[in-house]
Design an enzyme around this catalytic site. Sequence first.
Site, PDB file in Angstrom:
ATOM      1  N   TYR A   1       3.879  -2.195  17.961  1.00 47.70           N
ATOM      2  CA  TYR A   1       4.680  -3.043  17.071  1.00 47.70           C
ATOM      3  C   TYR A   1       5.046  -4.352  17.773  1.00 47.70           C
ATOM      4  O   TYR A   1       4.811  -5.434  17.252  1.00 47.70           O
ATOM      5  CB  TYR A   1       5.940  -2.293  16.657  1.00 47.70           C
ATOM      6  CG  TYR A   1       6.773  -2.988  15.604  1.00 47.70           C
ATOM      7  CD1 TYR A   1       6.350  -3.028  14.280  1.00 47.70           C
ATOM      8  CD2 TYR A   1       7.981  -3.594  15.935  1.00 47.70           C
ATOM      9  CE1 TYR A   1       7.119  -3.660  13.313  1.00 47.70           C
ATOM     10  CE2 TYR A   1       8.752  -4.220  14.977  1.00 47.70           C
ATOM     11  CZ  TYR A   1       8.313  -4.253  13.669  1.00 47.70           C
ATOM     12  OH  TYR A   1       9.077  -4.883  12.716  1.00 47.70           O
TER      13      TYR A   1
ATOM     14  N   LYS B   1      -3.329  -3.008  13.802  1.00 50.95           N
ATOM     15  CA  LYS B   1      -4.276  -3.619  12.854  1.00 50.95           C
ATOM     16  C   LYS B   1      -3.542  -4.397  11.756  1.00 50.95           C
ATOM     17  O   LYS B   1      -3.973  -5.475  11.351  1.00 50.95           O
ATOM     18  CB  LYS B   1      -5.149  -2.536  12.199  1.00 50.95           C
ATOM     19  CG  LYS B   1      -6.273  -2.065  13.095  1.00 50.95           C
ATOM     20  CD  LYS B   1      -6.969  -0.854  12.514  1.00 50.95           C
ATOM     21  CE  LYS B   1      -8.109  -1.192  11.601  1.00 50.95           C
ATOM     22  NZ  LYS B   1      -8.868   0.036  11.216  1.00 50.95           N
TER      23      LYS B   1
ATOM     24  N   TYR C   1      -3.298 -20.894  13.795  1.00 57.57           N
ATOM     25  CA  TYR C   1      -3.747 -21.376  12.478  1.00 57.57           C
ATOM     26  C   TYR C   1      -3.153 -22.753  12.180  1.00 57.57           C
ATOM     27  O   TYR C   1      -3.790 -23.587  11.544  1.00 57.57           O
ATOM     28  CB  TYR C   1      -3.404 -20.381  11.368  1.00 57.57           C
ATOM     29  CG  TYR C   1      -4.497 -19.365  11.124  1.00 57.57           C
ATOM     30  CD1 TYR C   1      -4.574 -18.194  11.865  1.00 57.57           C
ATOM     31  CD2 TYR C   1      -5.474 -19.596  10.171  1.00 57.57           C
ATOM     32  CE1 TYR C   1      -5.588 -17.271  11.662  1.00 57.57           C
ATOM     33  CE2 TYR C   1      -6.497 -18.674   9.956  1.00 57.57           C
ATOM     34  CZ  TYR C   1      -6.550 -17.518  10.702  1.00 57.57           C
ATOM     35  OH  TYR C   1      -7.563 -16.619  10.490  1.00 57.57           O
TER      36      TYR C   1
ATOM     37  N   ASN D   1       0.838  -1.217   0.000  1.00 57.78           N
ATOM     38  CA  ASN D   1       0.000   0.000   0.000  1.00 57.78           C
ATOM     39  C   ASN D   1       0.867   1.258   0.000  1.00 57.78           C
ATOM     40  O   ASN D   1       0.349   2.364   0.108  1.00 57.78           O
ATOM     41  CB  ASN D   1      -0.961   0.010   1.197  1.00 57.78           C
ATOM     42  CG  ASN D   1      -0.229   0.200   2.516  1.00 57.78           C
ATOM     43  OD1 ASN D   1       0.995   0.136   2.569  1.00 57.78           O
ATOM     44  ND2 ASN D   1      -0.972   0.432   3.579  1.00 57.78           N
TER      45      ASN D   1
ATOM     46  N   TYR E   1      -7.844 -12.255  -2.120  1.00 61.84           N
ATOM     47  CA  TYR E   1      -8.125 -13.573  -2.702  1.00 61.84           C
ATOM     48  C   TYR E   1      -7.264 -13.777  -3.938  1.00 61.84           C
ATOM     49  O   TYR E   1      -7.240 -12.932  -4.823  1.00 61.84           O
ATOM     50  CB  TYR E   1      -9.614 -13.671  -3.093  1.00 61.84           C
ATOM     51  CG  TYR E   1     -10.529 -13.450  -1.916  1.00 61.84           C
ATOM     52  CD1 TYR E   1     -10.916 -14.508  -1.101  1.00 61.84           C
ATOM     53  CD2 TYR E   1     -10.982 -12.171  -1.609  1.00 61.84           C
ATOM     54  CE1 TYR E   1     -11.733 -14.295   0.006  1.00 61.84           C
ATOM     55  CE2 TYR E   1     -11.793 -11.944  -0.505  1.00 61.84           C
ATOM     56  CZ  TYR E   1     -12.167 -13.011   0.295  1.00 61.84           C
ATOM     57  OH  TYR E   1     -12.964 -12.795   1.388  1.00 61.84           O
TER      58      TYR E   1
ATOM     59  N   ASN F   1      -5.832 -12.077   7.784  1.00 62.28           N
ATOM     60  CA  ASN F   1      -6.192 -12.137   6.355  1.00 62.28           C
ATOM     61  C   ASN F   1      -5.205 -12.984   5.553  1.00 62.28           C
ATOM     62  O   ASN F   1      -5.605 -13.748   4.672  1.00 62.28           O
ATOM     63  CB  ASN F   1      -6.272 -10.721   5.774  1.00 62.28           C
ATOM     64  CG  ASN F   1      -7.511  -9.988   6.259  1.00 62.28           C
ATOM     65  OD1 ASN F   1      -8.537 -10.617   6.546  1.00 62.28           O
ATOM     66  ND2 ASN F   1      -7.425  -8.677   6.383  1.00 62.28           N
TER      67      ASN F   1
ATOM     68  N   ALA G   1       6.736 -12.817   8.928  1.00 63.61           N
ATOM     69  CA  ALA G   1       7.916 -12.045   9.347  1.00 63.61           C
ATOM     70  C   ALA G   1       7.681 -11.516  10.751  1.00 63.61           C
ATOM     71  O   ALA G   1       6.871 -10.625  10.979  1.00 63.61           O
ATOM     72  CB  ALA G   1       8.153 -10.891   8.379  1.00 63.61           C
TER      73      ALA G   1
HETATM   74  O1  LIG Z   1      15.094  -4.674  13.252  1.00 60.85           O
HETATM   75  C1  LIG Z   1      14.689  -5.044  14.351  1.00 60.85           C
HETATM   76  O2  LIG Z   1      15.117  -6.008  14.932  1.00 60.85           O
HETATM   77  C2  LIG Z   1      13.535  -4.300  14.936  1.00 60.85           C
HETATM   78  O3  LIG Z   1      13.952  -3.178  15.658  1.00 60.85           O
HETATM   79  C3  LIG Z   1      13.948  -1.923  15.104  1.00 60.85           C
HETATM   80  O4  LIG Z   1      13.986  -1.040  16.204  1.00 60.85           O
HETATM   81  P1  LIG Z   1      15.370  -0.388  16.634  1.00 60.85           P
HETATM   82  O5  LIG Z   1      16.411  -1.406  16.845  1.00 60.85           O
HETATM   83  O6  LIG Z   1      15.088   0.499  17.778  1.00 60.85           O
HETATM   84  O7  LIG Z   1      15.739   0.400  15.312  1.00 60.85           O
HETATM   85  P2  LIG Z   1      16.378   1.832  15.029  1.00 60.85           P
HETATM   86  O8  LIG Z   1      15.312   2.872  14.934  1.00 60.85           O
HETATM   87  O9  LIG Z   1      17.247   1.647  13.857  1.00 60.85           O
HETATM   88  O10 LIG Z   1      17.246   2.190  16.304  1.00 60.85           O
HETATM   89  C4  LIG Z   1      18.397   1.464  16.694  1.00 60.85           C
HETATM   90  C5  LIG Z   1      19.064   2.219  17.823  1.00 60.85           C
HETATM   91  O11 LIG Z   1      19.626   3.420  17.306  1.00 60.85           O
HETATM   92  C6  LIG Z   1      19.120   4.544  18.004  1.00 60.85           C
HETATM   93  N1  LIG Z   1      19.022   5.665  17.040  1.00 60.85           N
HETATM   94  C7  LIG Z   1      18.136   5.633  16.009  1.00 60.85           C
HETATM   95  C8  LIG Z   1      18.098   6.666  15.099  1.00 60.85           C
HETATM   96  C9  LIG Z   1      18.952   7.754  15.266  1.00 60.85           C
HETATM   97  O12 LIG Z   1      18.974   8.745  14.477  1.00 60.85           O
HETATM   98  N2  LIG Z   1      19.816   7.753  16.314  1.00 60.85           N
HETATM   99  C10 LIG Z   1      19.878   6.731  17.209  1.00 60.85           C
HETATM  100  O13 LIG Z   1      20.697   6.773  18.154  1.00 60.85           O
HETATM  101  C11 LIG Z   1      17.796   4.115  18.598  1.00 60.85           C
HETATM  102  O14 LIG Z   1      17.464   4.893  19.725  1.00 60.85           O
HETATM  103  C12 LIG Z   1      18.102   2.662  18.917  1.00 60.85           C
HETATM  104  O15 LIG Z   1      18.741   2.574  20.156  1.00 60.85           O
HETATM  105  C13 LIG Z   1      12.723  -1.644  14.312  1.00 60.85           C
HETATM  106  O16 LIG Z   1      11.633  -1.405  15.130  1.00 60.85           O
HETATM  107  C14 LIG Z   1      12.340  -2.730  13.410  1.00 60.85           C
HETATM  108  O17 LIG Z   1      12.964  -2.512  12.186  1.00 60.85           O
HETATM  109  C15 LIG Z   1      12.641  -4.105  13.776  1.00 60.85           C
HETATM  110  O18 LIG Z   1      11.586  -4.983  13.820  1.00 60.85           O
END
Ligand SMILES: O=C(O)[C@H]1O[C@H](OP(=O)(O)OP(=O)(O)OC[C@H]2O[C@@H](n3ccc(=O)[nH]c3=O)[C@H](O)[C@@H]2O)[C@H](O)[C@@H](O)[C@@H]1O
Length: 311
Positions: free
Chosen positions: A116, A62, A130, A5, A35, A70, A85
């Site tokens: 999430y 959601k 399922y 989407n 479907y 679905n 995933a």
């Molecule tokens: O990939 C994963 O295993 C999961 O975790 C991620 O979450 P996160 O690890 O927090 O992803 P980021 O937003 O990349 O952050 C990683 C770390 O870098 C830090 N960060 C992020 C962005 C930034 O500009 N600066 C910074 O220090 C965040 O606070 C965090 O500690 C995402 O939620 C998902 O992609 C995923 O399911």
Amino acid sequence: MCLDNFFTSTRSGIADLMGHPRFEFIRHDVTEPFYCECDMVYNMACPASPVHYQWNPIKTTKVSVLGTINMMGLAKRVKARILQASTSEIYGDPEVTPQSEEYWGHVNTIGVRSCYDEGKRVAETLAFDYLRSNNVDIRVARIFNTYGPGMHPYDGRVVSNFILQALHGEDITIYGDGSQTRSFGYVDDTVDGLIRLMNQEATIGPVNIGNPNEFTVKELAEMIIELTGSKSKIVFLPLPGDDPKQRRPNITRAKALLEWEPKVQLREGLTKTIHYFKVPFSETVLNRQRADGKHHTIDRSCMFIMRALAS
Ligand SMILES: O=C(O)[C@H]1O[C@H](OP(=O)(O)OP(=O)(O)OC[C@H]2O[C@@H](n3ccc(=O)[nH]c3=O)[C@H](O)[C@@H]2O)[C@H](O)[C@@H](O)[C@@H]1O
């Protein structure tokens, strides 16, 4: 057949596939039933960047709940195998390290990340129900911090943020003191792990798909500054709520059952990703259009929304 989407993606991501005889694109939101006839379903649908999934948390839940129902319903109807995933985030802010699949996690049910984390936990529950109730042929992968070429420049996650900041000479924004850790998996390794999980009979999962080499966020920033030769300065900003302190997969199960382990280490993967980001995003899209001689609409508004969300 590819459903999207375009909430967090653009048409340019699939531009080079358009027109391929074995590729069909359908604009669809998985919160609505779908479907079709198919043998295999990869249910990858869900905004994954914390910036995106917290933007509309109810919709995020959601997608994981209704979307998984679905897609499981589709797999049940046509007797397709379905890979769900899942994510390292189902472990929450883990109290054990490395995280093996037996660990049940440490998750806040009412925090800003819960839409999430809990959504993906319910998606795993749905997959196993399922299987138990309808004998659906499931596979469940827990993916850890994937990055690489193809990422949206304004994805908002740490790798794309730091690389863009370094390339533009802007401040590198570390949240907190940068001592939190992540284990970064290169996209090709992740895709290989998912396909292996789908195409084997030894396990339904859950299986961790990630690189067990762990880095602090500060180490990541320093490596990106070094690899880009940037003059950017590191600045420290407040840590977002419920940000996990550590994350490292135990991949014993994937090694034994899928004969899989990551091949691309962080330095090499970052070098390839930096190269990808050096070509301006619009230029990459135009080059792809030139290469296949077709015109594809670029959803530019999406890029600007992403930039706004990431700032
Ligand atoms: O990939 C994963 O295993 C999961 O975790 C991620 O979450 P996160 O690890 O927090 O992803 P980021 O937003 O990349 O952050 C990683 C770390 O870098 C830090 N960060 C992020 C962005 C930034 O500009 N600066 C910074 O220090 C965040 O606070 C965090 O500690 C995402 O939620 C998902 O992609 C995923 O399911």
